[in-house]
Structures are given as C-alpha cells and as structure tokens.
Design an enzyme around this catalytic site. Sequence first.
Site, PDB file in Angstrom:
ATOM      1  N   LEU A 146       0.882  -1.229   0.024  1.00 43.62           N
ATOM      2  CA  LEU A 146      -0.062   0.020   0.177  1.00 43.62           C
ATOM      3  C   LEU A 146       0.961   1.234  -0.138  1.00 43.62           C
ATOM      4  O   LEU A 146       1.815   1.008   0.556  1.00 43.62           O
ATOM      5  CB  LEU A 146      -0.873   0.084   1.374  1.00 43.62           C
ATOM      6  CG  LEU A 146      -1.786  -0.985   1.312  1.00 43.62           C
ATOM      7  CD1 LEU A 146      -2.630  -0.938   2.737  1.00 43.62           C
ATOM      8  CD2 LEU A 146      -2.805  -1.071   0.184  1.00 43.62           C
ATOM      9  N   ASP A 147       0.484   2.289  -0.660  1.00 46.00           N
ATOM     10  CA  ASP A 147       1.220   3.577  -0.470  1.00 46.00           C
ATOM     11  C   ASP A 147       1.393   3.927   0.947  1.00 46.00           C
ATOM     12  O   ASP A 147       0.372   3.558   1.803  1.00 46.00           O
ATOM     13  CB  ASP A 147       0.422   4.621  -1.223  1.00 46.00           C
ATOM     14  CG  ASP A 147       0.065   4.408  -2.848  1.00 46.00           C
ATOM     15  OD1 ASP A 147       1.094   3.797  -3.216  1.00 46.00           O
ATOM     16  OD2 ASP A 147      -0.814   4.931  -3.387  1.00 46.00           O
ATOM     17  N   GLU A 148       2.272   4.743   1.285  1.00 47.14           N
ATOM     18  CA  GLU A 148       2.723   5.381   2.636  1.00 47.14           C
ATOM     19  C   GLU A 148       1.446   6.019   3.064  1.00 47.14           C
ATOM     20  O   GLU A 148       1.209   5.584   4.362  1.00 47.14           O
ATOM     21  CB  GLU A 148       3.771   6.205   2.412  1.00 47.14           C
ATOM     22  CG  GLU A 148       4.058   6.816   3.644  1.00 47.14           C
ATOM     23  CD  GLU A 148       5.201   7.727   3.837  1.00 47.14           C
ATOM     24  OE1 GLU A 148       5.729   8.326   4.971  1.00 47.14           O
ATOM     25  OE2 GLU A 148       5.685   8.050   2.640  1.00 47.14           O
TER      26      GLU A 148
END
Length: 325
Positions: A146-148
């Site tokens: 997942l993106d940050e």
Amino acid sequence: MPASTINLDDRYYPPLEVKVDAQDAGKEVRTVLERRLGVSRKLLSQVKLTEHGLTVNELRAYTSAKVAEGDVIRLRMEREESDDILPENIPFQIVFEDVSLLIVNKPAGMIVHPTHGHYTGTLANAVVYHWKSLGERVRFRPIHRLDEETSGLVAIAKTGYVHQQISEQLQAGEVDKRYRAYVYGSPDPSSGVVNEPIDRDSDRPHLRVVRPDGYPSITHYETAETFGAEQEGGGAAACIKLKLETGRTHQIRVHMRHLGCPLIGDKLYGPDEGGIERWEQAVGRQALHAETLSFVHPLTKQRMVWHAPLPPELIQLEAVLRGKS
C-alpha cells in the site's frame, strides 16, 4: 542421518505433505507436487538442494523419482530471516496470524518495505521485531503493498510457498481487494468500471497517468454516499467503494482523478486548484483505506475474508463532510 533423529523444526518450516493416491501412483514426485500443491518448478528446485528438503517416506528423494500409492511425500523449506532489515519495536495491528501467513492493518504514514532513504520506521522493521520477539525465524515477504499514506490490510507470507501461491491468485484475479475512498465531487455515473491503461508520466516519472500505451488497469467503483451538492466553503464530496481487478501503482488515485473526482488529501493527484482546507486538515493524508481482503488460504484451501475498520482520521473526515464536526 535419518530425518527422524534430528530436530528439523530448527532448520525448516513445517512440511507440506502429500499422501499418494491411486491417481498419482507411478508418477514422478515433481508431477504429484505440481498437481496436488501447485508447487512451482522454481520453488521445487530450491527445496530439493537441501538435505531433508524433499523426502518420500522420510528418505531423501529426487524430483524425478516415481511414487507408489500410499507413499508420503514431504516438502520442507529452510527457515530464512531478513537479516538486512533492522528490527524495531514499533506498534502495529495484527488482524490474523498463523504459521504461514500474517495479515496486518497498516496505519497511514508507514511505508511497507525499507527503501532508499527510508531504512527504518517501516512495517517491515516492525514485523521483523515482532517475529524475533516470538523466537520465529521468518523472512519478510509482502504479497502486495500500500502507498505510504494509504491505511488498511496488507498480506505477508511467512514462507516462499505461501508467497508463490497467493501471488498466483493475484495474477489470476482471485484475490478480492476492496477499498474505501473519499473524493471531491461525485462520479457520473455513480457506479461503473474504469478500464483505462496506466503508465509513468513522461515528464514526471514519479507520477502515473492514464495513457493509451500504458498497462491494462481496471477499477470497479460504486458511490456509497454523497455529501451535499453545495456545502459551505466547497462543492460536493462522496464516499466511494472500490474493487481492484488489476494492481498498478497509484491505480485508484489515478483512475479517480481521471473521473474528475480526485481523493481528498492526495498531494500528488489532488485538485489542480487546491482542495477544501478544512477537509484536508480533517484527514491529514490521502483519504484511501484498504478495508477488505479475501483469498484462498494456501494451506487450509479455505477462502478467508479479513476486514479493517475505518481509522479515526477517516471517521473524523466523515463527520466534517456531514457537517457534524
């Protein structure tokens, strides 16, 4: 030395086991393992090099050996560790864990895996510490990321076999990943499919854009709730439920911007003219959450479903959008 006289638990993960039935009698070990367990040739080549990695009736065997009905094939993978990842005592939420699989609810603001310039403070650092504190020797193998600034469910395999099996489900579209996003405006139509290829922006390689020569990318969306056609201080917003058919980098963010409904709080793909300040402040990051994950467990062969509740910042955003805060 016979396998039964040494402690294999210290060196190997619990074995995968197949009892040969009449249908597989006379076939080669590799054929039985591929048919019954879906073991890849690559993984099998790694396992067979170890002393007790591949046995038939607890005797070391070659993949080309032929088996008889009633024979017991055992496949053992050596324990590995992520020696290049620094263990750090960082709290994180475990949704599910067994001997082969870990499902976590990642908070926003945390990177999944160490990268250049981010060697500490990641989910990997936290998970490796967790395993070491339990005395487990496990290598960190995230199945997806997942993106940050995206919160929610991340699956982490604890063995190479489990990683291979779930990765194949991903490639086949058999992993169900569902997200919730809060966006500016509302899509028209209110539900549908975005089937638009995505690739890097030629001028800004760190960004992704919809482009005809990009990689196939498919996002299913449904408007769950809208928040006023004309709210004081800004236009409409909506809560969108999404299901990914493909998993391109930044796919949901790019596709929602393509629909004219960029995510609230998205610093890369947000509105060109700036967002509504109180909405942005309420969430403090991009308003995207991976809330449901489902796939067939490689060992139990049962389809499992995991859920991650909305984090506090998205609950707060909902309240602001409804005019209750």
